[in-house]
Each structure stands twice: as C-alpha cells, then as structure tokens.
Write a protein that holds these residues in place. Sequence first.
Motif, short mmCIF file in Angstrom:
data_model
loop_
_atom_site.label_atom_id
_atom_site.label_comp_id
_atom_site.label_asym_id
_atom_site.label_seq_id
_atom_site.Cartn_x
_atom_site.Cartn_y
_atom_site.Cartn_z
N ASP A 419 16.01 -1.62 18.94
CA ASP A 419 16.20 -2.01 20.35
C ASP A 419 15.45 -3.29 20.68
N TYR A 420 14.24 -3.43 20.16
CA TYR A 420 13.46 -4.65 20.39
C TYR A 420 14.19 -5.88 19.86
N LEU A 421 14.68 -5.79 18.64
CA LEU A 421 15.36 -6.93 18.04
C LEU A 421 16.65 -7.26 18.80
N PHE A 422 17.41 -6.24 19.16
CA PHE A 422 18.63 -6.50 19.92
C PHE A 422 18.30 -7.18 21.25
N LYS A 423 17.25 -6.72 21.91
CA LYS A 423 16.87 -7.29 23.20
C LYS A 423 16.47 -8.76 23.06
N LYS A 424 15.68 -9.09 22.02
CA LYS A 424 15.21 -10.47 21.85
C LYS A 424 16.35 -11.41 21.47
N ILE A 425 17.20 -10.95 20.57
CA ILE A 425 18.34 -11.79 20.16
C ILE A 425 19.33 -11.92 21.30
N SER A 426 19.59 -10.83 21.98
CA SER A 426 20.53 -10.83 23.09
C SER A 426 20.08 -11.77 24.20
N ALA A 427 18.78 -11.81 24.47
CA ALA A 427 18.27 -12.69 25.53
C ALA A 427 18.59 -14.15 25.22
N LEU A 428 18.45 -14.54 23.97
CA LEU A 428 18.74 -15.93 23.58
C LEU A 428 20.24 -16.21 23.60
N LEU A 429 21.04 -15.25 23.13
CA LEU A 429 22.49 -15.44 23.12
C LEU A 429 23.06 -15.47 24.54
N THR A 430 22.37 -14.83 25.46
CA THR A 430 22.79 -14.86 26.87
C THR A 430 22.35 -16.14 27.55
N GLU A 431 21.13 -16.59 27.27
CA GLU A 431 20.61 -17.78 27.95
C GLU A 431 21.27 -19.06 27.46
N TYR A 432 21.57 -19.11 26.16
CA TYR A 432 22.09 -20.36 25.57
C TYR A 432 23.49 -20.16 24.99
N PRO A 433 24.30 -21.21 25.00
CA PRO A 433 25.65 -21.14 24.40
C PRO A 433 25.57 -21.25 22.88
N ILE A 434 25.11 -20.19 22.24
CA ILE A 434 24.94 -20.14 20.78
C ILE A 434 26.21 -19.55 20.18
N GLU A 435 26.82 -20.27 19.27
CA GLU A 435 28.10 -19.82 18.69
C GLU A 435 27.97 -19.33 17.25
N TYR A 436 26.75 -19.41 16.73
CA TYR A 436 26.57 -19.14 15.30
C TYR A 436 25.13 -18.69 15.06
N ILE A 437 24.97 -17.67 14.24
CA ILE A 437 23.64 -17.21 13.84
C ILE A 437 23.53 -17.30 12.32
N LYS A 438 22.49 -17.97 11.84
CA LYS A 438 22.12 -17.88 10.43
C LYS A 438 21.09 -16.76 10.32
N TRP A 439 21.51 -15.62 9.76
CA TRP A 439 20.68 -14.42 9.70
C TRP A 439 20.02 -14.36 8.33
N ASP A 440 18.71 -14.63 8.30
CA ASP A 440 18.00 -14.77 7.02
C ASP A 440 17.21 -13.50 6.70
N HIS A 441 16.80 -13.39 5.43
CA HIS A 441 16.08 -12.21 4.93
C HIS A 441 15.35 -12.67 3.67
N ASN A 442 14.04 -13.00 3.82
CA ASN A 442 13.36 -13.75 2.77
C ASN A 442 12.35 -12.98 1.93
N ARG A 443 12.33 -11.68 1.99
CA ARG A 443 11.47 -10.96 1.05
C ARG A 443 12.10 -9.62 0.70
N VAL A 444 11.69 -9.09 -0.44
CA VAL A 444 12.22 -7.80 -0.86
C VAL A 444 11.54 -6.70 -0.06
N LEU A 445 12.19 -5.54 0.01
CA LEU A 445 11.61 -4.39 0.69
C LEU A 445 10.50 -3.78 -0.17
N PRO A 446 9.51 -3.14 0.43
CA PRO A 446 8.45 -2.52 -0.36
C PRO A 446 8.96 -1.34 -1.19
N TYR A 447 10.10 -0.78 -0.80
CA TYR A 447 10.75 0.28 -1.57
C TYR A 447 12.20 0.35 -1.09
N PRO A 448 13.11 0.77 -1.96
CA PRO A 448 14.52 0.87 -1.53
C PRO A 448 14.70 2.04 -0.58
#
Length: 694
Positions: A419-448
Amino acid sequence: MTNQWRLDTLDQTLVLLSLNNRLPCLIYWGRRLPDNENLNSLSTAVAKDWGDNLLDKVPELSVLPEQSANFPGQLGCKMRGLDGMILSSNFVFLKDEAKDNSLSLVFLDKAIEQTYTLTIISFEESNMYSLSAKIDSKKPIFMDWFSAPVILAPQNSNEMIDYGGQWGGEFRSQITPWVTGTHLRESRSGTTSHANFPGLLIPTIESSENSGSCYGFHYGWSGGHRMIAEQLPDGRRQVQFGNTENSDLISGNSFETAKLYISHSSNGISGVGKSFRSHVANSIIKAPKDNVRPVHYNCWEAIYFDHNIDQLKEIASLASEIGAERFVLDDGWFKGRDSANSSLGDWDVDKNKYPSGLQPLISHIHSLKMSFGLWFEPEMVSPNSNLYRQHPEWIMGHKDQTLGRDQLVLNIAIKDVEDYLFKKISALLTEYPIEYIKWDHNRVLPYPDASQTKSLYVLLKRIRLAYPKVEIESCSSGGGRIDYGILENTQRVWLSDSNDAIERLRIQHEAILWLPTSITGSHVGPKVCHTSGRELPLAFRAWVAAQRHMGFEMDPRALSPSDKALLKAVTNWWKENRQWMKDANILRLPCVDKSITAEIQINSSENHFVVFAGQNALSEFSSPVPLVLSGLDSMAMYNVSLYNKNHINSLGKSDGGLLQKTLKLSGQFLMNHGLQLPKAFPASMMVIEGDKAA
C-alpha cells in the motif's frame, strides 16, 4: 479404464493417455497429426517393451511422476505433512472438462485428501501451449517441490540448449549432451536471474537453425525457479519446471505452478522463436496492436546522479533534434539521492535539484513533442533512508545481512508495504503527466520467496488498473528479470545494462528466440562503453540498436556535428521501418564464419527484407564466406543492395559486389549459395535490403 485427450494448434498436436484412471502421460507432442488419427492405435504403438529384471512393467512417466507408480527418476512432487512425514500421492481420475482450445483434468487422492488439477490451453495462431498444475489439500502441508506438468522429451535428440550469463553478459547459450542422469538449472536469487533464463530448446538430430524438428520450453515465472532435464536408464527423458520456494517456512492448502509454455517447430530453432515471439506479442503483452514504438532517450549514462534542470533541458533538446520521442529521467531525481547508497524508498522529488518539481522539465520535454518517463526502484530500500528508519521491520531477511548495491529488499508481501508503494507511485503519476515507468530491481533477494513475486504481480496490476495508459519497462540490473510472468504486467524489457554493441549484438541474437523486437530495448551507448571500456564506432552502435526497440543512452552534447547527422540518419531509417519490423518474420542466419552474427527480417507481405550482418571480430578467413539467407520465395527475383555503404570500413580490394551495385538475384540463389559480403573491419554492421523485383 483408458482415457485419451488431444489438443491441436495450427501446426502441432499434443496427446495424453491415462491408463487405469491413473495420471496421464504425454504420449505424443510434435507436428500436427491427421484429424482421423486413431488414438487407440496410437496408444498401442507407444507402449514400451523392456528387458531388465527389476520390475514387471515400465513405470509410467506421467505429467506428475509419482513414487506410488514406482517411478525411478525425479518425482514431480515432493511434499510433507506438518509433522514432517513424507506424503506420497496416488491420484486417480475424477473428471475432465474439454473445450475447443483448453483441457482441464482433475485427479483425486482420497487417502491424503488432495486433488491435482492439470490445465492445458492451446493457442492456435501462435502455435503454443500453456500448461499449469494445482494441488489442493484438505490439510495444510509443506511443498518441497512441485513441477508444472512434466513433459516427455524426444529421444531423437543428442543435446539440449539453455542459457547462462551474468550482469552485462546475459543470454549465453549453453549446449549440454543428453546422458543418463539429471541436468539441473536453478535460480535461487529470487528473480529470473542473469544466469538462469527459464528457457530450454531441444533440437532433434536432423534439426538445424531453420529446418527440422525443435522443441521449446519457457517457464513464465519471475521468481526463483528450477529446471530438471533427466534421462532415465531406459532412455526416456523428462523435463520439469517449477518454482523454488522457501518451503521450510511456508505451509498451505493450495499450491499452483506458473504457466509452462511449450511449442514444437518443424522449421528448426528459428521456428520455435517465431511461435514464442508471436505468443508474447499477441497474447501476453497488454498494449495496443497498432502502437507506434517511440525512440527512447535515457539520461542515465549522460549524467548519473548529477541532476541539473538546465543541463537536462539542453540534453532533451539535442536528443529530440536527433530523433528521440520519449525522454526517461533515470535514477537521482528524488530527495537525498546523490549516490547509490541512500534514499531508496523516499519517493519524493528532490527540491534542491527541482525547486519547482518536475513540471518545468516535463513541460520543456512536451514542447519538444516527446513523452516523459520516470525511473523507480520500488522493491528496494536504502538503510540510509527515512523509510528504513521508520520501518526497519519491512525488510526481507536479517537486519545484518550483506547489502547489495548498498540496499535492502522490501518485503512487499506485507500489505502495508504494498500500500505504501502504491500510494507513493500513484501520487507522482497523478501529479505529473508521466507516460512511462522504468521499473528497476538491482539486487538479489536474501532468499527465494514466491510470496514476494506474487505480491509484485499484485502491485503492478494495481498500477496498471489505475493508470492503464502508463507503459512499464522491466529492468533488473538489465536482464535479471525477463520472463513471461513479468511481461503480463509490463510492456518492455531492458535486455542488459551493457551498452557495448558487440556484446549487445550477441545478446540480441540469442534473445530474439524469446522476445519480440518491439519490446526489446536497445540503446546507442557512449563512444567508450561504461561497462566494458571498449571504444566502438558510432555507426556500429547505432545499427545494433536499430535491430530492436531503438533508443539513445549517452550525452548528446559530446557528439560532433557529423556524429549527430549519422545518428539522425539511422534513427530516421528505423522510424521509416519500425511498423513492419514489429511484425516481421525474423530468422537467425548461421554462418561458418563465426565472426559474422546475422539475421534476416522479412515483412508480412514477404516482398521486402533487411539483413543485419554484424562483423563481431576479425575473420579467420582472408575472403568472406557467403552468407546464406532463409525464408525467401525461391522462385522470386530480388533487388538486393547494401543500404549503409558509407558506414562500412572495408578491408576489401574488390571493385564489385554490394559495395558498388544493386544485384538482382533469385531467392533460390540467396538461400543456397548465399550473399557475398564485403571484407569489413570488426565492429561493422552491414544492412542489406532486398525487394521482390516486379
């Protein structure tokens, strides 16, 4: 009681057989059978003889090999009760539901109070099957291993092909001979991973790149996964794919595999690639079919964390002048993010860098007729961040674990985190005319952990539902999370963090079997590559990018006027050709000369083609070997020319051939003798166009 089921696509058939109400075995998968094929006779024809003195019949290799069937190889399911005792299933037929393009089979084990459901869907147009399985248990259990429906692999094959790799060097094809025993591939990083792309090819002994039978597999899951390819002492072979889960910590009543996609081709390895690309484009990617793919500009390798709005405006103007149609603001735009070791999780615009927010930059970008995209890495958190200081309990793993890129992983299976992540991302997508998200993931998980992957899918679906016009790119330090599971929620992949065009040429050549060009990002990097240190000609860098979804990722202020003109010319060529290339039939072109990496893209009307022939190294031959083409009309004549003559630095001494002339040649000649290439320096791309002659 004997049951048989058959499912067809346009070009292939799959037949299942259940004897005595036991779990079914896959008894045929290959080229489409005649509609009047007698399945009773077929069932008799595949019965196995045996000559050992171990058992009185050959144990069944079913879609879920069971210990109760005396199966001697790797079992399809390993489960335990909460008391730790091993549970051995003995499923018997309960019911089926067959439709024109799908089949659902349900089996019951009364003793352990479980049902097993097998679901198969056939996709006629893309020549593809998807298979999945589910176990429902009345009592909670631990599931140590659960395979998607097990495939009986062909015995007329000597080898299998899968993929290794690393950061900046993804999609390294590996050939493994079939021998008695088990070939195991496993990702325990919690993602698809750079080193374990979940794909497998099994070419038969008569197969080649563009002819003969080949079998392809892809497991559509974005988390930890395992592949088992086993040859039994009796010669039979099985292929299993499934999730790698931290099952010692998680018990449940219901377990379901991801979808296993399979396709057989009678046109070799490239034929398998055609089916997989078609299926991704038409059945997985959720984007308008007539969508025009914009030329990207990404600012990362131009500025890194040094954000200055006036400089970014200048860069945007130059990128637009060259031909960019989308500007992506990468890492470094949010509060306190001046390096890689802080502020992830604090998704608020940095007022020091952007005093009036992002709108002034976006307005400038829009004035240039470019759309705007923004970088996020939502699944991670920096220890040096407000979010971590407020919620240290939100991370995955131990608080003293080894960091990756100075960051920890957020446990998005916790609903408050999602919910926190959706709220933060949603706030930016609502405030600004953003048409594209580069969704990154730069480290491995500590366990699968499968719950992390499932929660990621939920979060992405929430964003897609709330902002259906926003396109999302999947990036995981480049190609660390590329699979059909993530593509159900995204529309583009960043193939690799390496913009080294020689390395990209190889990666793209392998990945084209699995990914459409329209979703495969490929950017023109800096003159000196930031990941390899190699200096490569601009023409070569540009034409390698033009093979896929084209973009730039360098500082355009460093380009000379002649460089700008060259890059603009290649970009204009790509724009003129991008629509037909999106739907092209693409065939890889093997060459005896391993210094050549080549492919042909043929338009849907089959009256125009382009060959990309990349010189990746010095040739071992003093004179070029003819490049044999494929996929053409053998009886047609073609006008063939080298489009980019001025971009080729030739070592050759000939005053004839493609460097000087348009040649009129038959498809028969081009597909048997081949096309004589000019003698070129390494890091050269020859772009050869052909049109059917009137």
